[in-house]
Write an enzyme that holds these catalytic residues in place. Sequence first.
Site, PDB file in Angstrom:
ATOM      1  N   CYS A 260       0.883  -1.182   0.000  1.00 39.64           N
ATOM      2  CA  CYS A 260       0.000   0.000   0.000  1.00 39.64           C
ATOM      3  C   CYS A 260       0.912   1.221   0.000  1.00 39.64           C
ATOM      4  O   CYS A 260       1.050   1.915   0.999  1.00 39.64           O
ATOM      5  CB  CYS A 260      -0.903   0.006   1.226  1.00 39.64           C
ATOM      6  SG  CYS A 260      -1.785  -1.554   1.516  1.00 39.64           S
ATOM      7  N   ALA A 261       1.534   1.504  -1.138  1.00 42.36           N
ATOM      8  CA  ALA A 261       2.776   2.280  -1.138  1.00 42.36           C
ATOM      9  C   ALA A 261       2.636   3.790  -1.278  1.00 42.36           C
ATOM     10  O   ALA A 261       3.489   4.526  -0.787  1.00 42.36           O
ATOM     11  CB  ALA A 261       3.690   1.770  -2.252  1.00 42.36           C
ATOM     12  N   ALA A 262       1.638   4.284  -1.985  1.00 43.07           N
ATOM     13  CA  ALA A 262       1.588   5.722  -2.294  1.00 43.07           C
ATOM     14  C   ALA A 262       1.533   6.558  -1.013  1.00 43.07           C
ATOM     15  O   ALA A 262       0.935   6.142  -0.024  1.00 43.07           O
ATOM     16  CB  ALA A 262       0.370   6.025  -3.155  1.00 43.07           C
ATOM     17  N   PRO A 263       2.193   7.731  -1.020  1.00 42.52           N
ATOM     18  CA  PRO A 263       2.922   8.375  -2.131  1.00 42.52           C
ATOM     19  C   PRO A 263       4.374   7.930  -2.270  1.00 42.52           C
ATOM     20  O   PRO A 263       5.111   8.488  -3.069  1.00 42.52           O
ATOM     21  CB  PRO A 263       2.860   9.854  -1.760  1.00 42.52           C
ATOM     22  CG  PRO A 263       2.858   9.856  -0.267  1.00 42.52           C
ATOM     23  CD  PRO A 263       2.068   8.624   0.146  1.00 42.52           C
ATOM     24  N   LYS A 266       7.726   5.454   2.352  1.00 45.74           N
ATOM     25  CA  LYS A 266       8.313   4.234   2.916  1.00 45.74           C
ATOM     26  C   LYS A 266       8.956   3.379   1.821  1.00 45.74           C
ATOM     27  O   LYS A 266       9.919   2.660   2.084  1.00 45.74           O
ATOM     28  CB  LYS A 266       7.251   3.446   3.678  1.00 45.74           C
ATOM     29  CG  LYS A 266       6.704   4.188   4.891  1.00 45.74           C
ATOM     30  CD  LYS A 266       5.644   3.384   5.614  1.00 45.74           C
ATOM     31  CE  LYS A 266       5.006   4.218   6.713  1.00 45.74           C
ATOM     32  NZ  LYS A 266       4.201   5.339   6.173  1.00 45.74           N
ATOM     33  N   ASP A 333       1.401  -1.163   4.947  1.00 49.10           N
ATOM     34  CA  ASP A 333       1.079   0.084   5.648  1.00 49.10           C
ATOM     35  C   ASP A 333      -0.356   0.417   5.249  1.00 49.10           C
ATOM     36  O   ASP A 333      -0.602   1.135   4.303  1.00 49.10           O
ATOM     37  CB  ASP A 333       2.064   1.191   5.237  1.00 49.10           C
ATOM     38  CG  ASP A 333       1.885   2.442   6.069  1.00 49.10           C
ATOM     39  OD1 ASP A 333       1.779   2.337   7.303  1.00 49.10           O
ATOM     40  OD2 ASP A 333       1.840   3.540   5.478  1.00 49.10           O
ATOM     41  N   CYS A 386      -1.423   4.347  10.590  1.00 50.02           N
ATOM     42  CA  CYS A 386      -1.257   5.651  11.236  1.00 50.02           C
ATOM     43  C   CYS A 386      -2.495   5.983  12.059  1.00 50.02           C
ATOM     44  O   CYS A 386      -2.919   7.137  12.136  1.00 50.02           O
ATOM     45  CB  CYS A 386      -0.954   6.744  10.211  1.00 50.02           C
ATOM     46  SG  CYS A 386      -2.191   6.885   8.903  1.00 50.02           S
TER      47      CYS A 386
END
EC number: 2.1.1.176
Length: 448
Positions: A260-263, A266, A333, A386
């Site tokens: 779940c990479a964007a933006p 990480k 994430d 988060c």
Amino acid sequence: MTNKKMTAREVALTALDRVRRRGAYSNLQLNQLLSKHQLNDNDRRLATRIVYGTLQRQLTLEYWLQPFVKGKKLDSWVETLLLTALYQYQYLERVPDWAVTDETIEIAKQWGNPGIRKFVTGVLHAVLRQGFPRFDQLRDESERLAVQFSVPRWLVDELVSQYGQSQATRVLQSVNDPARLVVRVNTAVTDLATVESQLRAAGIEFQKSRVAPNALVITKGELLGSALFATGQITVQDESAMLAVDSMNVQPGDRVLDACAAPGGKTVQIAERLDPATGGRVDALDIHEHKTKLIQKNASRMHMADRVVTHTLDARRVADEFADETFDKILVDAPCSGIGLLRRKPEIRYTKSLADSQKLHKIQGSILNAVAPKVKKGGIITYSTCTILQQENEQTVQEFLAAHSDFRLLTTKTSRNLKDDRASATLTILPADYGSDGFFISNLQRIL
């Protein structure tokens, strides 16, 4: 209201009314208006402070305003204007009350009719004469906390239920503190000492982070237009957000999935630890193509394009793209309610609900279930969010473990040994702990 150049308070009012009335994003509205109206630095800071401060304190300000308008139906912009005035009276110590009053009445005159100007004048004079209603008039403890700290009642109840009254109150007190600007040094192209020297030379003041390695908390100075940022020597990332990758123990030759990479913050943090010559690579997923382009842009700026491969793909569909046991490490994430970011994104508190959190919990579980077969035996899935709500954190992890006997929960460890005396294997950073964002991290190892 005309197309003339706006004052700082008019910029703030326009942005806030769009956020409160249409659900627009505060940062996008504010940035758009600041670009259009070219305020000087002091006025930019004033407009920014009014926008974020009024949003943070909205429930408190509405409580204070209510006795002075007595249920009268107000135009949206008039109510917002009054809330901004109350915010300035109470929280902007360097701005005299008379200046706030004069400017607010002038806006009412310019934007409205004589009746609105007269009404606004009467309300402001009454507030200054009578003072602000006290919180101790609220007998219900949850309602008092909700109003005092401007956090919805459902969230107050959840925090008290999950963390106890004392800890919940500490969290509530902390979420209205100013958000800090933190940068992470790109150790693939420079080092901490070199960046510190360049920041000092540019007149930018900073402190070393207590939370994450290679992180600096900026306390004074304009950073985002600097050569350090443009050339990818630093990137903006909160200290807590750095901890997920910090806990992963990424090795140079690892094949890593960022599900779940964007933006891409990480993603590039993982990439810094990889060596393409030994097979090191991170596959970064996002469901939207414009977001995978953001990841690519970020990777290029940070000199990581040779070790980042992007895919426009829903993480729940990883079986369409990757074989089982492909990855040494996987970072999930996960999409979450973002409750750990209230300091940075104040409107979240008014747009999220308990039902949203419960729905996200199900999505998180489905992502973990989908990626589980893709990690090698002995490999690790790092699950992070988060948020600080346990239904999206501990509960998601425990449900995954109950359904996957081939995984075990490891103790999350960080370079700075944060909260190493805790009883739980997972790590929860509360906004009140270090002044950073709220964050949750867990490490799940495949054993079969």
